[in-house]
Structure formats: C-alpha cells, structure tokens
Design an enzyme around this catalytic site. Structure first.
Site, PDB file in Angstrom:
ATOM      1  N   VAL A 154       0.821  -1.219   0.000  1.00 57.65           N
ATOM      2  CA  VAL A 154       0.000   0.000   0.000  1.00 57.65           C
ATOM      3  C   VAL A 154       0.849   1.261   0.000  1.00 57.65           C
ATOM      4  O   VAL A 154       0.394   2.338  -0.393  1.00 57.65           O
ATOM      5  CB  VAL A 154      -0.970  -0.012   1.209  1.00 57.65           C
ATOM      6  CG1 VAL A 154      -0.226   0.267   2.502  1.00 57.65           C
ATOM      7  CG2 VAL A 154      -2.091   0.996   1.000  1.00 57.65           C
ATOM      8  N   ALA A 161       5.790  -5.417   6.903  1.00 63.39           N
ATOM      9  CA  ALA A 161       4.433  -5.476   6.356  1.00 63.39           C
ATOM     10  C   ALA A 161       4.370  -4.678   5.065  1.00 63.39           C
ATOM     11  O   ALA A 161       5.031  -3.651   4.918  1.00 63.39           O
ATOM     12  CB  ALA A 161       3.418  -4.923   7.349  1.00 63.39           C
ATOM     13  N   ASP A 162       3.554  -5.166   4.153  1.00 62.06           N
ATOM     14  CA  ASP A 162       3.265  -4.438   2.928  1.00 62.06           C
ATOM     15  C   ASP A 162       1.901  -3.759   2.998  1.00 62.06           C
ATOM     16  O   ASP A 162       1.654  -2.813   2.252  1.00 62.06           O
ATOM     17  CB  ASP A 162       3.314  -5.385   1.735  1.00 62.06           C
ATOM     18  CG  ASP A 162       4.738  -5.815   1.419  1.00 62.06           C
ATOM     19  OD1 ASP A 162       5.324  -5.244   0.495  1.00 62.06           O
ATOM     20  OD2 ASP A 162       5.267  -6.706   2.109  1.00 62.06           O
ATOM     21  N   ARG A 163       1.049  -4.248   3.886  1.00 62.75           N
ATOM     22  CA  ARG A 163      -0.258  -3.615   4.080  1.00 62.75           C
ATOM     23  C   ARG A 163      -0.863  -4.155   5.378  1.00 62.75           C
ATOM     24  O   ARG A 163      -0.846  -5.361   5.626  1.00 62.75           O
ATOM     25  CB  ARG A 163      -1.188  -3.917   2.903  1.00 62.75           C
ATOM     26  CG  ARG A 163      -2.454  -3.071   2.855  1.00 62.75           C
ATOM     27  CD  ARG A 163      -3.350  -3.469   1.684  1.00 62.75           C
ATOM     28  NE  ARG A 163      -2.761  -3.255   0.386  1.00 62.75           N
ATOM     29  CZ  ARG A 163      -3.134  -2.306  -0.469  1.00 62.75           C
ATOM     30  NH1 ARG A 163      -4.088  -1.468  -0.141  1.00 62.75           N
ATOM     31  NH2 ARG A 163      -2.558  -2.203  -1.651  1.00 62.75           N
ATOM     32  N   ALA A 203      -0.578  -8.161   5.403  1.00 65.49           N
ATOM     33  CA  ALA A 203       0.080  -8.807   4.260  1.00 65.49           C
ATOM     34  C   ALA A 203       1.579  -8.581   4.361  1.00 65.49           C
ATOM     35  O   ALA A 203       2.041  -7.460   4.571  1.00 65.49           O
ATOM     36  CB  ALA A 203      -0.449  -8.223   2.948  1.00 65.49           C
TER      37      ALA A 203
END
Length: 387
Positions: free
Chosen positions: A126, A276-278, A286
């Site tokens: 995100v 974390a990516d989102r 995620a």
C-alpha cells in the site's frame, strides 16, 4: 562494480562514504535542474554490489517489477524518485512537457498519467499507492501555477521522502526496542526471529523490523537473531544475512523456512519481528510469503509476534485481509531456484496474510498499536489519532 555512468558511480561512492553505510539502497542528487538516480541491484547481492542508473520512468517501473529493488517503503521512494528523474532528466519527457500548451492543468494531467503508470508496477504494497496519493495532493496545490512549480514540488517532496523514511525507521526501531525490553528482562536482552528483508536494503536506511533488531544491538540488548531464508527469492539468505553480517549482529543464524519451529524449540526465541506491505483496519497483515506460517508457530510456542512497519502501511480502507490483492509471481522464479523438473506446475504468491489474531502488536513510528480489552486492534482509531 557498476553498470551506470561514471558520474552516477561517483555520486554512489560519495553517498556511501558520507553516510558511513555499505548498505545504501540508492543514491539521488539534484543539481542545476537535473536529477541523477541509481539503485542497488539487490538481485546481484550478496556477491556483487552493482548500482544501476535510473534514467527514465520505465527504468523505475522495471526496477520495482523485477524486484531489483523491493521492500514496501523503498518501492514507494523509488517510484517518486523515478518520477522526478523522468520530469527533469529524460529528454523525451522534457520534450513532451515543452510541447504542452494547455497551461499548468495540462502539466498536472501529464504528471498524473505517469503516476498511474507507476502504480501498475506491483499491487500488494500500500505504501506505493499512498505515496502517489500524497504526491497528487502536493502537485494539486494551488500554489503550483507553472510547470516549474509542479516539477520543483515533486523533486522537493522526493528529497523529503528520503529524509523522512530514515527518521521514521529510527523511531520504529526505538518504539519496538522499548516494547520488547519491557516484555523481556533477560540481562543479555532479546532473542529475535525475522523473515524476508526489512533492513536498510528495503528502505532509505536503517530499516523497519530489522531496524528494531539494530536498535536493540545499539543498546547491547540483542541476544541473538535468526533469519529465515525466505524462499523462493531468498531475501533472508541473500539480503538479511548480508546485513546481519555487515552489522556484526550477535549470535546470528540463518535457517530454512521449514526449520522455524525446530529452531525455536532448540535454541529459543522471545519475539518474531516482521515487516508489512499492508495492514488492514482489523489488523490483518500482508507480508512476504511464509509470514503467516511463522505467526502460527510463534503463537503455538508462546513467542511474541510483532509487525514493524511505517504508519503509511496502515490501510483503513480495507476492512480485512480478505480484501488484499495478492501478487503472484512468474513460476520460473520458483522453478529456476529449486532444482525442479522443467514443466512442473507451481503456485508462486509473493505474499500471504497473517490474521490479526496471531499478531501481538504493530510497531510504527507513531508508537506501538496494541489490542484493546476486546482482544482486537483498533487501526482506524490509531490512524485517526495520529494523522
């Protein structure tokens, strides 16, 4: 070694020397209206240190898509820096700007189309989308009344993003170390397990989850650190192990992804700290594929499981992890590195989603988000409080 221009190589050497940091993920300079930008080719690490010149927006898109650079914070930064290069130093784009006759609004439309293109590079993190949205607001500012104003606002914001990322990462490290040391009082400190790469190579500097370990080390409270190799791209074995060795972290250990439970049982661990990516409104997170199974192991074995990521990773528009688009990578990325027979079918998602139930806390530069009395994360409340 470098396959970029000699001037870019000089800038790289100066940047690394000035920062005293052999883990520099990129270099960027802006002089006399021209931007110069190189990225560290992380696919060549740890055996080669190669900086690649980013000369146009397609180069930035390809560096992100090919995973030459990776890590959610760094993806966002490279996208914005790539746009700055495109608008100041790519002769084709500059000529197209010269040909615009519709005033500043046409310039903004031209820029927004470039931003939309960058957002197609990778879908799951995100940070990229938030960075583009933030930049759109800056470009749309009423004070931008000319092409020069628009371009200068982008370059200025790109430089600010570099500084902000390092500052934010150090705050993440400090908050994380404070929380872990409050929970674990062994005189030698904390035993950490991590997955993927979340250090200087995934950011503009210092790192997120690995930044927590780095801060513990600075306080002489990092007792040990284990890195999962992180198949199939091996970011743990190629990149995190490289950072751990470069930083001389104490009692390091590289393990296969399938060894996590046995390692924790045999060697012990106090906390798993991951990136974390989102992060969704309910706390579902995620991150790199394999994170979910590590969280299950941690919960079963009584080990804390912390997510460490920038505030910009919190996505309150998605209620749960079921709504996250998970990127699937080409089969060859798994098959070519596994010794599998040619033609074997495979499934190769780049990320998985860890349910909030398995997460102890979420560490950001604004502080540590903990569960309430109801056992749930109030991510929306946290974002509203700190925005």
């Amino acid at each position: 070694k470098s396959n970029s221009s000699s001037s870019a190589t000089t800038a790289t050497t100066a940047a690394m020397s000035n920062n005293g940091d052999n883990l520099r993920s990129l270099t960027f300079s802006y002089e006399n209206g021209t931007a110069k930008f190189t990225v560290l080719d992380q696919l060549a690490l740890p055996h080669e240190t190669t900086y690649v010149a980013i000369l146009k927006i397609e180069d930035a898109w390809d560096a992100i898509r090919s995973m030459r650079i990776r890590g959610a914070p760094l993806i966002a930064i490279v996208a914005v820096l790539g746009l700055a290069v495109e608008l100041t130093s790519n002769a084709k784009a500059v000529k197209e700007l010269d040909g615009l006759t519709g005033g500043v609004e046409e310039v903004k439309t031209f820029v927004f189309q470039k931003m939309d293109y960058l957002k197609t590079s990778r879908p799951t993190a995100v940070n990229l989308f938030n960075a583009m949205e933030e930049l759109k607001g800056i470009v749309d500012n009423a004070d931008n009344t000319s092409r020069e104003d628009v371009v200068n606002s982008i370059v200025t914001h790109a430089q600010y993003m570099l500084e902000r990322d390092v500052s934010d990462n150090k705050a993440i490290g400090s908050h994380g170390a404070d929380d872990l040391l409050a929970r674990h009082t062994h005189p030698d400190g904390v035993r950490v397990v991590t997955i993927c790469n979340t250090g200087s190579l995934a950011t503009a500097g210092w790192g997120t989850a690995l930044g927590v370990a780095r801060e513990l080390q600075c306080r002489n409270k990092l007792r040990s650190i284990a890195a999962l190799e992180t198949r199939p791209y091996n970011q743990g074995s190629r990149l995190t192990a490289y950072e751990i060795m470069t930083e001389n972290m104490p009692n390091p250990c590289l393990i296969c992804d399938s060894m996590a439970a046995s390692y924790i049982r045999a060697k012990g661990a106090d906390a798993c700290v991951v990136g974390a990516d989102r992060v969704c409104a309910n706390g579902d997170t995620a991150n790199k594929i394999g994170t979910f199974q590590l969280s299950i192991i941690a919960k079963e074995m009584g080990v804390d499981f912390f997510v460490a990521s920038p505030f910009t990773t919190l996505d309150v528009d998605l209620e749960s992890g079921d709504m996250i688009e998970i990127e699937e990578r080409p089969p060859g990325e798994m098959l070519d590195s596994s010794g599998a027979p040619k033609g074997m079918s495979c499934w190769n998602p780049a990320f998985d989603v860890t349910p909030a139930d398995y997460i102890t806390g979420i560490i950001t530069e604004k502080g540590v988000l903990r569960k309430g009395a109801d056992g749930k994360f109030d991510v929306k409340g946290f974002v509203a409080k700190h925005s």
